[in-house]
Structure formats: C-alpha cells, structure tokens
Design a protein around this motif. Structure first.
Motif, short mmCIF file in Angstrom:
data_model
loop_
_atom_site.label_atom_id
_atom_site.label_comp_id
_atom_site.label_asym_id
_atom_site.label_seq_id
_atom_site.Cartn_x
_atom_site.Cartn_y
_atom_site.Cartn_z
N THR A 199 51.27 40.93 34.47
CA THR A 199 50.26 40.31 35.33
C THR A 199 50.94 39.46 36.39
O THR A 199 51.84 38.68 36.07
CB THR A 199 49.29 39.45 34.51
N GLU A 201 50.50 36.95 39.99
CA GLU A 201 49.58 35.96 40.56
C GLU A 201 48.75 36.53 41.70
O GLU A 201 47.55 36.26 41.81
CB GLU A 201 50.37 34.74 41.04
N TYR A 202 49.38 37.32 42.57
CA TYR A 202 48.69 37.82 43.74
C TYR A 202 48.35 39.31 43.66
O TYR A 202 47.44 39.78 44.36
CB TYR A 202 49.54 37.59 44.99
N ASP A 203 49.07 40.05 42.85
CA ASP A 203 48.95 41.51 42.89
C ASP A 203 48.16 42.13 41.76
O ASP A 203 48.01 43.35 41.70
CB ASP A 203 50.35 42.14 42.93
N GLY A 204 47.64 41.34 40.84
CA GLY A 204 46.85 41.90 39.75
C GLY A 204 47.71 42.30 38.57
O GLY A 204 48.77 41.71 38.32
N THR A 205 47.28 43.34 37.85
CA THR A 205 47.91 43.73 36.59
C THR A 205 48.38 45.17 36.64
O THR A 205 47.65 46.06 37.07
CB THR A 205 46.91 43.56 35.42
N GLN A 238 45.36 47.34 38.07
CA GLN A 238 44.06 46.67 38.09
C GLN A 238 44.17 45.47 39.02
O GLN A 238 44.81 44.47 38.68
CB GLN A 238 43.65 46.21 36.68
N PRO A 239 43.60 45.56 40.23
CA PRO A 239 43.68 44.40 41.14
C PRO A 239 42.81 43.26 40.63
O PRO A 239 41.99 43.42 39.72
CB PRO A 239 43.14 44.97 42.45
N HIS A 240 42.97 42.09 41.24
CA HIS A 240 42.17 40.93 40.82
C HIS A 240 40.68 41.19 41.01
O HIS A 240 39.86 40.70 40.22
CB HIS A 240 42.62 39.68 41.59
N ASP A 241 40.33 41.93 42.05
CA ASP A 241 38.92 42.29 42.27
C ASP A 241 38.80 43.81 42.12
O ASP A 241 39.01 44.55 43.07
CB ASP A 241 38.46 41.86 43.65
N HIS A 254 43.95 43.05 49.46
CA HIS A 254 43.99 44.16 48.52
C HIS A 254 45.01 45.20 48.97
O HIS A 254 45.81 45.71 48.15
CB HIS A 254 42.61 44.80 48.40
#
Length: 300
Positions: A199, A201-205, A238-241, A254
C-alpha cells in the motif's frame, strides 16, 4: 480512399469497430470466441489486381480498377464482423475516431436470428479490442464515439504450470513491491495460494495473488497446453478511489498514480514469468507477448 461519408454509408445501421491499419483481427476474436474463423477472406485492391487475368480491355487502353472485397469474420457460425474498410488518418479524424490509418469493421447492432452469442458479449469484445489496439467504436446511432483508454488496462495475470512457494516468490518480487506484506489464504478456502499486498500513500494498493484456479481465460484454450497452467499469479491495482477505474476521463491524480504503478506490475509479472514460465494475459483477456511486457516494465 472513398471518403468518410461513403464508408459510413457502406456501414449504415451497424456498430463500427476501428483498429489501426493492418491489425490482425482473427487472434483477437479467438481470444474470446475460440471457434472464430474467416467465413470469407478479405481481398485487398492489390490482391484483386494481381488475381485479375491479363486479357481483354486492359490491353486496349481501358484501365479497370481492381475491386476490394470486405471479408466476413464469423465469431460463432452466425454472428459476423464484416471488413476491413480502410480509411486514412484524416478520414478517421473526420469520423471522430483516433487520427490514424485505420481498418473499420461492421458489427451487428441488433440480435442476429439463431445466434447464441448475446449482443452485449459482442459489443464487450469490440470494446476490449478497441482498448487493446488503441482503436475506437462508432455506435450504430452515430451519436457519440467510444475511445477506450489503452493505459487503463493495467492488471496482468501469469498462468503457469509451476506452483511457486512463498519463499520462492518473496525475494523475487519485493524489489518491485516495496513494503509488501504477506496475506494468508482466506478462511474456508482450499488452503492453496497466498497474497502479497503493498500500500502506497499516493498510488493506492498493489496486490500479487497466487492461487490454483479452474476459471481460466478463454484465450488459453487456443494455445498449446504446455504454454500455460492452472496456477494464476494475478497482479492487480486498487487506486484510492476505485470509482475512477470506470471513468472515461479519470482525474489527473489517478492518471499519474496509474503511470507509476504500471511498470511495477509488469516487472513483477516479468520476474515471475522468468522463474515459472507460462503465458501472460491482460485484463481484457488477450495474451501479452514478452516484448510488450518488457516495454511496460521500462515505461516511465
């Protein structure tokens, strides 16, 4: 060239799939429909000219233009994709398609009598092909143009006959999955497989999941059985949104995150392929050749 209006007249009432000039549509069709074949081979103007007998009016100073014949690519014995109809980059731009020399193909816009293929499956395949080839689609209503973003399909899966253990995989992939953590198999599962999750901070998982699977992509049925296996090494983002994954025009943040994770995904899969062999399949169900995998891994 005959001009965009004349081409659209020939394709009136059909959905239109546009792919870059010279794209071989047959393997892309077989990736979803293994029995696909050319019911009628397309004939180019050059082929028609070469096949024309050198007798008669041509030798009395009358030039007869060779006739191009569109092919008919049968997906299942009843649903056919007709083409190609070539247009140059300027004509493609006039049709609001990607501005490149293109081949256009007509797809049925309504259910074909007696066909077993659902129309949604055919249009879904056409959308996947447009995304895979950086092409586009003109719906039959001609009210819009669909141009899927090729860069949006970042997830990759390696299908291999070799089951790598956690101890095998960890030192191989952690350089590309910094900070990844081991996740045990889900409770109640078969007990086979594992997952690594990283995971950012900025790029998701990013997640690498390894499991034995009976649910394999259709395209593997078109390959020699020695080229793949039941072990799936899936690398997904999996992006943050997550809702942005379905947006035709996602936010700049994104897009930047996607650009950063795409090479990492390719590096993980390329590393596993060198260790276990097999076949790489993208999110659209198409085989990814090794040259493309290496290019993705080098992308900045």
């Amino acid at each position: 060239m005959t001009g965009p209006s004349a081409v659209l007249a020939a394709l009136d009432g059909s959905h239109v799939l546009a792919v870059p000039r010279g794209t071989d549509l047959l393997p892309l069709a077989r990736a979803w429909f293994p029995s696909a074949l050319w019911a009628r081979e397309p004939v180019s103007a050059a082929q028609a000219a070469a096949a024309r007998p050198m007798t008669g009016a041509r030798f009395r100073g009358i030039a007869v233009a060779p006739v191009r014949t569109a092919g008919a690519l049968s997906l299942d014995g009843s649903v056919e994709v007709v083409g190609p109809y070539p247009v140059d980059a300027a004509e493609a731009r006039a049709l609001t398609l990607p501005p490149q020399d293109s081949d256009l193909y007509a797809l049925p816009a309504s259910p074909v009598p007696g066909a077993t293929l659902p129309p949604d499956l055919v249009t879904g395949w056409a959308t996947a092909v447009a995304r895979r080839t950086a092409g586009g689609i003109l719906p039959a209503a001609r009210d819009r143009t669909v141009v899927p973003d090729p860069a949006s399909a970042v997830d990759l899966t390696l299908w291999s006959a070799v089951p790598l253990s956690t101890a095998d995989v960890l030192p191989l992939v952690r350089p590309a999955l910094a900070g990844s953590r081991l996740t045990p198999p889900a409770p109640g599962g078969a007990g086979e497989g594992f997952a690594l999750t990283a995971t950012y901070e900025y790029d998701g998982t990013l997640q690498l999941g390894c499991s034995r699977s009976r649910d394999v992509p259709v395209v593997l049925s078109t390959l020699d059985w020695r080229e793949h296996g039941p072990w799936a090494y899936r690398v997904t983002w999996q992006p943050h949104d997550p809702h942005e994954l379905d947006q035709a025009h996602p936010s700049p943040l994104h897009v930047i995150a996607r650009q950063r994770v795409t090479p990492s995904i390719a590096r993980v899969v390329a590393t596993l392929w060198r260790a276990a062999g097999g076949t790489v399949v993208d999110a659209g169900g198409f085989v990814v050749p090794h040259e493309e995998l290496d290019a993705r891994a080098r992308a900045r």
